[in-house]
Every structure is written in C-alpha cells, then in structure tokens.
Design a protein around this motif. Structure first.
Motif, mmCIF file in Angstrom:
data_model
loop_
_atom_site.group_PDB
_atom_site.id
_atom_site.type_symbol
_atom_site.label_atom_id
_atom_site.label_comp_id
_atom_site.label_asym_id
_atom_site.label_seq_id
_atom_site.Cartn_x
_atom_site.Cartn_y
_atom_site.Cartn_z
ATOM 1 N N LEU A 11 0.836 -1.212 0.000
ATOM 2 C CA LEU A 11 0.000 0.000 0.000
ATOM 3 C C LEU A 11 0.868 1.258 0.000
ATOM 4 N N VAL A 12 1.935 1.211 0.782
ATOM 5 C CA VAL A 12 2.854 2.358 0.824
ATOM 6 C C VAL A 12 3.483 2.590 -0.549
ATOM 7 N N ILE A 13 3.885 1.536 -1.219
ATOM 8 C CA ILE A 13 4.508 1.662 -2.543
ATOM 9 C C ILE A 13 3.512 2.222 -3.562
ATOM 10 N N VAL A 14 2.261 1.760 -3.516
ATOM 11 C CA VAL A 14 1.232 2.262 -4.435
ATOM 12 C C VAL A 14 0.996 3.757 -4.198
ATOM 13 N N LEU A 15 0.871 4.151 -2.933
ATOM 14 C CA LEU A 15 0.688 5.572 -2.606
ATOM 15 C C LEU A 15 1.886 6.398 -3.068
ATOM 16 N N GLN A 16 3.077 5.834 -2.924
ATOM 17 C CA GLN A 16 4.282 6.534 -3.379
ATOM 18 C C GLN A 16 4.236 6.765 -4.896
ATOM 19 N N THR A 17 3.804 5.762 -5.640
ATOM 20 C CA THR A 17 3.714 5.871 -7.105
ATOM 21 C C THR A 17 2.714 6.950 -7.508
ATOM 22 N N ILE A 18 1.563 6.971 -6.855
ATOM 23 C CA ILE A 18 0.528 7.972 -7.163
ATOM 24 C C ILE A 18 1.043 9.374 -6.859
ATOM 25 N N CYS A 19 1.705 9.525 -5.718
ATOM 26 C CA CYS A 19 2.229 10.838 -5.334
ATOM 27 C C CYS A 19 3.307 11.324 -6.298
ATOM 28 N N VAL A 20 4.146 10.398 -6.759
ATOM 29 C CA VAL A 20 5.180 10.775 -7.726
ATOM 30 C C VAL A 20 4.532 11.286 -9.010
ATOM 31 N N TYR A 21 3.483 10.599 -9.467
ATOM 32 C CA TYR A 21 2.784 11.015 -10.694
ATOM 33 C C TYR A 21 2.196 12.421 -10.541
ATOM 34 N N ILE A 22 1.501 12.655 -9.436
ATOM 35 C CA ILE A 22 0.862 13.964 -9.223
ATOM 36 C C ILE A 22 1.922 15.063 -9.073
ATOM 37 N N SER A 23 3.015 14.745 -8.369
ATOM 38 C CA SER A 23 4.087 15.716 -8.160
ATOM 39 C C SER A 23 4.750 16.102 -9.481
ATOM 40 N N VAL A 24 5.002 15.115 -10.335
ATOM 41 C CA VAL A 24 5.615 15.386 -11.645
ATOM 42 C C VAL A 24 4.671 16.224 -12.502
ATOM 43 N N HIS A 25 3.379 15.905 -12.454
ATOM 44 C CA HIS A 25 2.385 16.671 -13.213
ATOM 45 C C HIS A 25 2.378 18.139 -12.774
ATOM 46 N N ALA A 26 2.414 18.369 -11.460
ATOM 47 C CA ALA A 26 2.442 19.745 -10.939
ATOM 48 C C ALA A 26 3.706 20.476 -11.375
ATOM 49 N N ALA A 27 4.849 19.760 -11.359
ATOM 50 C CA ALA A 27 6.119 20.383 -11.761
ATOM 51 C C ALA A 27 6.102 20.770 -13.237
ATOM 52 N N ILE A 28 5.507 19.927 -14.069
ATOM 53 C CA ILE A 28 5.417 20.234 -15.501
ATOM 54 C C ILE A 28 4.565 21.478 -15.725
ATOM 55 N N ILE A 29 3.450 21.587 -15.006
ATOM 56 C CA ILE A 29 2.583 22.771 -15.124
ATOM 57 C C ILE A 29 3.356 24.029 -14.723
ATOM 58 N N ILE A 30 4.112 23.939 -13.618
ATOM 59 C CA ILE A 30 4.903 25.093 -13.163
ATOM 60 C C ILE A 30 5.935 25.483 -14.216
ATOM 61 N N GLU A 31 6.667 24.478 -14.731
ATOM 62 C CA GLU A 31 7.738 24.764 -15.693
ATOM 63 C C GLU A 31 7.203 25.401 -16.965
ATOM 64 N N MET A 32 6.148 24.815 -17.535
ATOM 65 C CA MET A 32 5.617 25.329 -18.800
ATOM 66 C C MET A 32 5.026 26.732 -18.637
ATOM 67 N N ASN A 33 4.252 26.929 -17.594
ATOM 68 C CA ASN A 33 3.579 28.213 -17.405
ATOM 69 C C ASN A 33 4.533 29.310 -16.948
ATOM 70 N N LEU A 34 5.483 28.966 -16.095
ATOM 71 C CA LEU A 34 6.451 29.970 -15.651
ATOM 72 C C LEU A 34 7.327 30.429 -16.814
ATOM 73 N N GLY A 35 7.780 29.472 -17.650
ATOM 74 C CA GLY A 35 8.561 29.835 -18.827
ATOM 75 C C GLY A 35 7.777 30.735 -19.766
ATOM 76 N N ARG A 36 6.491 30.402 -19.967
ATOM 77 C CA ARG A 36 5.639 31.223 -20.824
ATOM 78 C C ARG A 36 5.468 32.627 -20.255
ATOM 79 N N ASP A 37 5.218 32.718 -18.951
ATOM 80 C CA ASP A 37 4.989 34.025 -18.322
ATOM 81 C C ASP A 37 6.226 34.908 -18.400
ATOM 82 N N LEU A 38 7.401 34.317 -18.188
ATOM 83 C CA LEU A 38 8.637 35.097 -18.258
ATOM 84 C C LEU A 38 8.884 35.595 -19.682
ATOM 85 N N LYS A 39 8.640 34.739 -20.657
ATOM 86 C CA LYS A 39 8.807 35.156 -22.058
ATOM 87 C C LYS A 39 7.822 36.270 -22.396
ATOM 88 N N TRP A 40 6.576 36.091 -21.981
ATOM 89 C CA TRP A 40 5.559 37.083 -22.305
ATOM 90 C C TRP A 40 5.869 38.419 -21.628
#
Length: 615
Positions: free
Chosen positions: A78-107
C-alpha cells in the motif's frame, strides 16, 4: 565598430535577487503547495522503507517465523502504491509550473520590449535580447519547477534520516554526521567560483546567439564579399571560448561532487566497521545495523543531489539577473500617469479620447542631446510645419538626418524646448496616439512573415479585402501582386526576403495608404531600384503625400525639388533651410551637394548609354 559589451553580473548569491521572481511564482502557488506537500510524504516514505527492512529482519528472518507476513506485505504494498501515485501527481504539478512559468517570463519580457524606446534597440544586439527571452527563461523555469522541489525533498530526507539515526544509535549517527561540516566548507569554497564561471558561460552564450543571428541575417552580404571563412573562424573562436568557460565550470563541479562522495564513503566505512562490532557484541540488533547500512549507502545520493542542485541554484542566479535586467530597463520616453489615465497605453488604448491629428507641427526652441551623447545635436531650433507641408531633410550619409524625424515622432524627446502637434505639447497626449497617426515608408521596409494581403492589412487591421486591394492599386503595388503566383495570398518570406527592395517599398506604400495617417515619413532611397520600379515609387509618393504633412529623408536631391521646405543637415546640425530655388541661389552647402550629385548622375547616365550602344 566597437563590439557590444554586455553588463557583468558579479553579485554573490542573494535571496533578494530570487525574491524578484515571487510575482511570477504567485499564480502557481497551488501547484507549488501540491508539489511540496507531496514531497514531504515522498521523503517520509523513502525514510521509512529501510525501517520495513529492519522490521522484516528482526521479526521474520532472525526468529525464522512467518507470523504476520501477510499483513506486513499488504502494508508495504500500500505504501509503494501511494508513493507511485504521489510521484505522478508531483511530476504533473512540476510540468505545469515549468511550462507556465517559462511562458509568463517570455511574455513579460516580450511585452516590456514593446514599451522600450529606440535607444535600447540602438545599443543592444538582437542576439543578446533573444538569449534572455529564450534560453535564460528556460533555465529559470526548469530550476524552479524541478530543482527547488528536488532540493526540498533532498534536504527533508537528509534531516529525517539523521533524526531517525540519532534515535536508533547516537554513536553511529555522529559518525555519519561528520560529513555535514565537510559539505558546508566545500560549498562555501566552491559556490563563488562556480557562479563566476556560469555567469561567463551565459555571457558568451549571448555573444554566440548574437553572432549566429548576424550570420543568418547577413548571409547575402557574407557570400557577396566572400568572407565565409572569416565568419566561420570568428564563430569558432567564440564557441572555443564558450567551451573553455564551460569546461572550467564542469571541472569545478567535477571536483566538488566527488569530494562530497569521498567524505560520505569514509563515513560509511566507519559505520560498517563500528556497527559490525556492535552486532557481534550484541549491543545492537542486526535489523538496526541494516537500517544504518541502508541509510549510509542511500544518503550519498540525496547529499550529492543537494550539493549539485545548490550549485545549479547558485549558477541560475545569473539567469535571473539577466532576465530582471531586461525587465527593469526604463524607456527614455514615458507617458505621464494622467496622460495614460485619459488616453490609455499601448496595450489598453482609450481611442474614444483620441483627438484627430491635422498635422500642424511646431518645433519651439528645441535643443536635443542623445541619451548617451556629450554634445547637443540640435540647439534652440524652431520650425513651423503647417498641416499639409512637405519637408525634405538632406545631407551626406551620417549627417544626422533622422534626428528631426525621431524627435517629431517622439521616439526621443527634446532635452529642452517643446514640440507641438496641432498647438498642443505632444507630451500632453500618449505616444500611441501620435504613432498611430504617423506612416513610415523606409529605405529598406520591413515586411512580416505572411502573405502580401496580411502585410498590407497591418496598416488597418479592420480593413476589408476590397479596401486592401484598392490601396494596392492606388500606388501601383497591384503590379507586384500580379507577378506573384498566388497573388495577394503569396507568402513574402521572412522580412519580405522573397521580394525585391522596390517591391517591398510598393507594398509598404499600400500599407501606409490603407492606414491614412495625418503625417508621413519617407526614407526616399531609390538608388538600388530599377528604372520602372523607381517610376512607380515616384508616382506612389505623389499620391501618398497629397494633402498630408510629410517629412522626406532625401538621398537623391533631384527628387525633392518640389518640396515646400528643405532642411540641410551637416554634422548633426541644420545649417541651411529654404526651397530648392532659394538654396541654389545661396550657393552654399546645398548648392555644392546638388551640383556634385548632378554631375555623378550625369556621368552614370553617359556610361549606361555607352554600354547600351556598345561603345
């Protein structure tokens, strides 16, 4: 021509510099929160996993019992499954930050660039601007989205591991803790050196980008002059310098990180020796030793990661300094707050408050010095240009013919004195109000990538296709269109590269006619245009200027004989003024210029006729 010398960025690591990025971080605080919260959980899981190992050894392996193994496996899974889910959500959040922050700085940079005055572009190469807008913003976005979060995870993991180790065995924990001051000393020693060389890398990268840009845009000149080899050599030297600077930075990191690994390995060896002895003497359980061994081995990676990310964080400050330097550039020409309130700005114009310009222009005791100049190029200059007057500005190359036009267009402002448009100081109204009523036709006009129709429509974005075609016909630009395979839908290429200079000028005339501004500025150069196109341009000029106030920067004096007023410029000063007839009668500087140019044109005509007859 002296090379552009970029500003040096030599500040030590500073929280204040990073704090300037907070306005860009704030819109994504939810995703930062998600990412950091999940990494707290993930760090906890990574810390707890070796404890599962210790429990399994002491509960199942040492006593040789399988009692409770099913529940243990279920909890662990159960701990390993929760870890996998958290990694997925964390990576998704990081991608949103990277793409949007880069766009905002360029704009933000692109929008700010629209507000800067001519002087900034006159002194800053395109390559340097491009490096800030593109590569620097990518580096910042990547570091913030991934680096800061990974640093948080690594720091949390290392602290948690040490807490647990102290709870399990203080003696062994102290041995491993010895690596911390070693890392601190190494970090303090290396951080300034790493920062220095990374700043140098970023600076050279800007120079390479600038050289690359010039190499592409100037390829025709390079090929016509046969200087490809020299260009390649100069570019090679710049890239070689980049290689050396990057090599120094890499060597510092190559010493920094293995040095940390060395201290960590020594600490791990001591733990194994001491722990083995304690298990043998039954002072410590085997499961506890396995936890220490796991931590001693695994902790190397987050400590190295923390050290590497700290070095990246230090070097990334140079990128932030460069981006913020651009965003903090101030325009030399700025509208007052009350003017913006009434007329709006470039991005939020209040056109309902704009007065229609008639074109009456007065220079009232104007003196002017360029922002980086040391002497006045205009002193106590006064001139009244009634609406509809045609003013020609003549002089030799580099004499300063564009100064008056730049002042009239408010690309620069008088150092003293006033310029009145329709009886009102033009600083009482917005820049966009004035610029929207000035039509420019340049010696080498700029066309945007796209079709002929799109380029003409830039004159008035709401114009219909019929209005566009009528504007083109009025200045004979339709003759250019007829030669193109797809007519008005033909692509002009980057900067109009698929058209000749004369064809681009005719399209720019159509664009200006469509805009129907009150004031026209023409850089009237036709020396590199064939005779037929020149005649079309002369006809277009007559139609364009009829009933409008106009300023012509004249290169061929024979084309401005009918001008209402001719201003003669020499060494940045206006030395003569009058009509063509009046200036010839004075037999001064204009007379000499006209006579010399008349003789040159006559000689060229004789040679041309001789060539046609075979003489």
């Amino acid at each position: 021509m002296a090379a552009y010398e970029e500003q040096e960025y030599n500040k030590p690591f500073s929280i204040r510099t990073w704090a300037k990025m907070l306005p860009f971080f704030r819109p994504y605080r939810k995703y930062f929160g998600i990412s950091f919260c999940l990494n707290i959980f993930l760090a906890g899981v990574d810390v707890v996993v070796p404890l599962f190992q210790s429990f399994a050894i002491d509960r199942f392996i040492t006593p040789g019992s399988l009692d409770g193994l099913g529940r243990f496996a279920l909890v662990y899974g159960l701990v390993i499954v929760l870890q996998t889910i958290c990694v997925y959500i964390s990576v998704h959040a990081a991608i949103i930050i990277e793409m949007n922050l880069g766009r905002d700085l360029k704009w933000a940079q692109f929008e700010h660039l629209q507000t800067l005055s001519f002087s900034y572009y006159n002194t800053t190469p395109v390559g340097y601007i491009h490096a800030r807008v593109m590569s620097d913003t990518l580096r910042i976005a990547s570091m913030v989205a991934w680096g800061l979060v990974d640093m948080f995870w690594a720091l949390l993991y290392v602290v948690s591991v040490f807490v647990i180790m102290f709870l399990l065995n203080v003696r062994l924990a102290l041995v491993i803790l010895l690596i911390v001051p070693c890392i601190a000393v190494l970090t303090v020693y290396f951080q300034n050196k790493i920062l220095h060389w990374n700043r140098k890398v970023r600076k050279i990268n800007s120079q390479i980008t600038s050289a690359y840009n010039e190499g592409i845009t100037g390829v025709k000149t390079s090929k016509s002059m046969g200087i490809e080899k020299e260009n390649a050599h100069a570019f090679f030297e710049q890239t070689l310098e980049m290689k050396r600077a990057a090599g120094r930075s890499a060597k510092l990191n190559a010493v920094y990180i293995p040095a940390i690994l060395l201290f960590s390995s020594v600490a791990a060896a001591v733990v194994l020796a001491q722990g083995g002895y304690m298990v043998q003497e039954e002072i410590m359980r085997l499961g506890t030793l396995s936890v220490f061994i796991s931590y001693a081995v695994i902790i190397f990676e987050p400590i190295q990661q923390l050290a590497r990310l700290l070095a990246d964080l230090i070097s990334c400050q140079a990128n932030i300094e460069r981006v913020m330097d651009l965003l903090e550039q101030k325009s030399n020409v700025v509208d007052r707050a009350d003017v913006i309130e009434k007329y709006g700005d470039a991005f939020s114009p209040k056109q309902e408050n704009w007065e229609r310009i008639k074109g009456d222009i007065v220079f009232e005791d104007v003196s002017f010095m360029y922002p980086d100049g040391k002497e006045y190029v205009l002193e106590h200059f006064s001139l009244h240009v009634p609406a509809g007057m045609n003013v020609a500005i003549v002089g030799e190359t580099g004499a300063g013919k564009s100064t008056l036009v730049n002042l009239m267009g408010r690309f620069f402002e008088p150092t003293s004195g006033r310029i009145l448009i329709d009886g009102v100081d033009y600083r009482e109204r917005s820049q966009l109000w004035l610029h929207s009523q000035i039509g420019y036709v340049l010696q080498n006009p700029h066309l945007f990538s796209g079709t002929v129709r799109e380029n003409i429509r830039y004159g008035r974005l709401t114009a219909s296709d019929a209005e566009i075609e009528a504007a083109a016909e009025s200045v004979s630009a339709d003759q250019v269109v007829k030669k193109l395979e797809k007519g008005y839908e033909s692509d002009v290429g980057e900067s109009g590269g698929r058209l000749s200079t004369g064809e681009k000028q005719l399209i720019s005339f159509a664009r200006a006619i469509l805009a129907d501004p009150a004031i026209f500025v023409l850089d009237e150069a036709t020396s590199s245009i064939d005779t037929q196109t020149e005649q079309l341009i002369q006809q277009a000029t007559g139609k364009l200027l009829k009933g409008h106030t106009s300023f012509i920067i004249a290169h061929r004096l024979s084309t401005i004989r009918q001008a209402d007023l001719i201003l003669v410029v020499k060494d940045g000063k206006i030395i003569e003024r009058g009509t063509h007839r009046e200036l010839l009668e004075e037999k001064g500087y204009y007379y000499d210029l006209y006579s010399r140019q008349f003789e040159e044109e006559a000689s060229m005509q004789v040679f041309a006729e001789g060539g046609r007859t075979g003489c």
